[in-house]
Design an enzyme around this catalytic site. Structure first.
Site, PDB file in Angstrom:
ATOM      1  N   ASP A  68      95.482   8.275  33.993  1.00 14.30           N
ATOM      2  CA  ASP A  68      95.150   7.475  32.810  1.00 14.30           C
ATOM      3  C   ASP A  68      94.584   8.313  31.667  1.00 14.30           C
ATOM      4  OD1 ASP A  68      92.942   7.870  34.530  1.00 14.30           O
ATOM      5  OD2 ASP A  68      91.884   6.123  33.763  1.00 14.30           O
ATOM      6  N   GLU A  99      91.147   6.449  36.737  1.00  9.37           N
ATOM      7  CA  GLU A  99      89.989   7.295  37.008  1.00  9.37           C
ATOM      8  C   GLU A  99      88.936   7.140  35.927  1.00  9.37           C
ATOM      9  OE1 GLU A  99      87.206  10.343  36.586  1.00  9.37           O
ATOM     10  OE2 GLU A  99      88.911  10.250  35.221  1.00  9.37           O
TER      11      GLU A  99
END
Length: 440
Positions: free
Chosen positions: A98, A165
């Site tokens: 991400d 994350e």
């Protein structure tokens, strides 16, 4: 004691470098032009947490083409790629996918212009300001090189493309989706993260606590509002909230051990709407960082105690006492298995040179990679290491000039990507081969 001696003996068994190590280095260097094209594509097309559909497909397709058995949609958008290669240990390698809600300002020709809406419902630009695009690219090359060198290792390789994350929820989402029930539990977990503090291509290893517990805490401060000209008729929540902010500083300076790093930061203070009105509420938002579970409890319990005590000191009735809310889904501290980490540091130094593999200090940033080993630390040895992404000359010049350089999460962060990807992929490949020696 016997358990520790056996563990030490096992580590000694991994002392030899993998066969044809130079061939691995040469292969990765030859692949770098193509890898940089993948990196630029990922960089230009970043995706926010739990929205990493395109990134996940790129990783899944690459692993599938290399010969891995691939499952997509694990923990919403996660990828699990597994390559079985005979008897031996199970090694898990993770890359996070991400990006961040940041408007890129690097000026790179392939800078991101993407925009989106985050899980918090905020529309903004999107940027790989934490370097996860380098992680994904190195992960793809690791999968390809491991598959092409099956004659050099024996065991089971599990490669994880992890979502979310940045919000600390991706690892737990994959575990809740049955990661270690549907696939083997690892003997070793490995990952790397790019670093803005280390020179490009330098590997940093921190044994023990490497990254912190990260808690988000809200304090709703109540009061009795009124006219600014008649404060005696009110209970001013701004004064109360200010007292709480100041008192919170003593948690770290006077209650936490100086040998147990802690951080309590008030990042947001909202109250009032007009010059001459005393509001009836104030809202504080805190980030709280710690390492041990005991330290975390000390800080959170202290925040609750201080908020209530300051409310009493201000003469508030019980029904108007400050309300402390701790977000239940917090990022837990990342723990690198100490003996394993030091052994791997020695291995990296033997391969890359002592000037390119160093022991680093802990940081108070958060990272949910530790979730993959947290439940069974006696069985699973874990290491996340740093790979430097800033030219040494730039670091040296900044030190001479007293200049602060942009770091991770900055809209100006632009790592020297080829050095991060090349070093990260090589370190992951040779580590995995070392941990899964070929059965002769």
């Amino acid at each position: 004691m016997k358990h520790h001696l056996l563990a030490a003996a096992a580590l000694v068994a991994f002392s030899a470098a993998p066969a044809r190590a130079d061939a691995i280095h040469d292969r990765i260097q030859a692949d770098l032009p193509g890898l940089m094209e993948i990196y630029k594509d990922l960089h230009q097309n970043p995706e926010l947490s739990f929205q990493e559909h395109r990134s996940a497909k790129i990783m899944a397709d690459a692993a599938r083409a290399a010969g891995f058995d691939v499952t997509e949609g694990v923990g919403k958008t996660g990828v699990v790629a597994i390559l079985r290669n005979g008897p031996g240990p199970v090694v898990l390698i993770r890359a996070d996918m991400d990006a961040l809600p940041v408007v890129e300002q690097t000026g790179l020709p392939y800078a991101s212009k993407a925009r989106g809406v985050s899980t918090a419902g905020v529309e903004s630009g999107i940027m790989h300001a934490c370097g996860h695009d380098t992680h994904m690219t190195a992960w793809i090359e690791t999968a390809r090189v491991m598959a092409a060198n099956k004659d050099k290792w024996s065991g089971t390789l599990i490669m994880i493309g992890q979502p979310a994350e940045e919000v600390g929820l991706g690892a737990s989402a994959m575990l809740e989706d049955g990661l270690f029930k549907r696939w083997p539990k690892p003997d070793y977990t490995l990952a790397f993260h790019d670093s803005a503090d280390l020179a490009s291509g330098t590997i940093g290893v921190r044994p023990g606590f490497a990254l912190a517990n990260v808690d988000s805490v809200d304090i709703e401060v109540h009061g009795v509002g009124g006219h600014g000209a008649y404060p005696n008729l009110t209970k001013d929540p701004i004064v109360l909230a200010s007292a709480i902010v100041m008192r919170l500083q003593t948690l770290v300076s006077r209650e936490a051990s100086p040998f147990d790093p802690s951080v309590v930061t008030v990042g947001s203070f909202h109250a009032g709407a007009k010059h001459n009105i005393i509001s009836d509420s104030a809202h504080l938002q805190l980030t709280v960082r710690s390492y041990s579970d005991e330290s975390r409890s000390l800080l959170i319990d202290g925040i609750k105690r201080i908020a209530h005590a300051e409310g009493e000191a201000s003469g508030l009735p019980e029904e108007l006492m400050p309300v402390v809310t701790v977000e239940p889904n917090y990022t837990k501290a990342t723990w690198n298995t100490p003996a394993f980490s030091m052994d791997m540091l020695g291995f990296f130094q033997a391969r890359f040179g002592k000037d390119r593999a160093v022991e680093t200090g802990p940081v108070m940033a958060g990272e949910d990679f530790g979730e993959f080993s947290r439940s069974d630390r006696d069985h699973t040895k874990s290491l996340i290491f740093w790979v430097g992404g800033r030219p040494a000359s730039v670091i040296d010049e900044a030190k001479r000039a007293g200049k602060v350089l942009p770091g991770l999460h900055s809209p100006f962060w632009a790592p020297e990507a080829d050095k991060v990807i090349g070093t990260g992929a090589e370190a992951l490949v040779v580590s995995a081969i070392r941990l899964m020696p070929k059965k002769r």
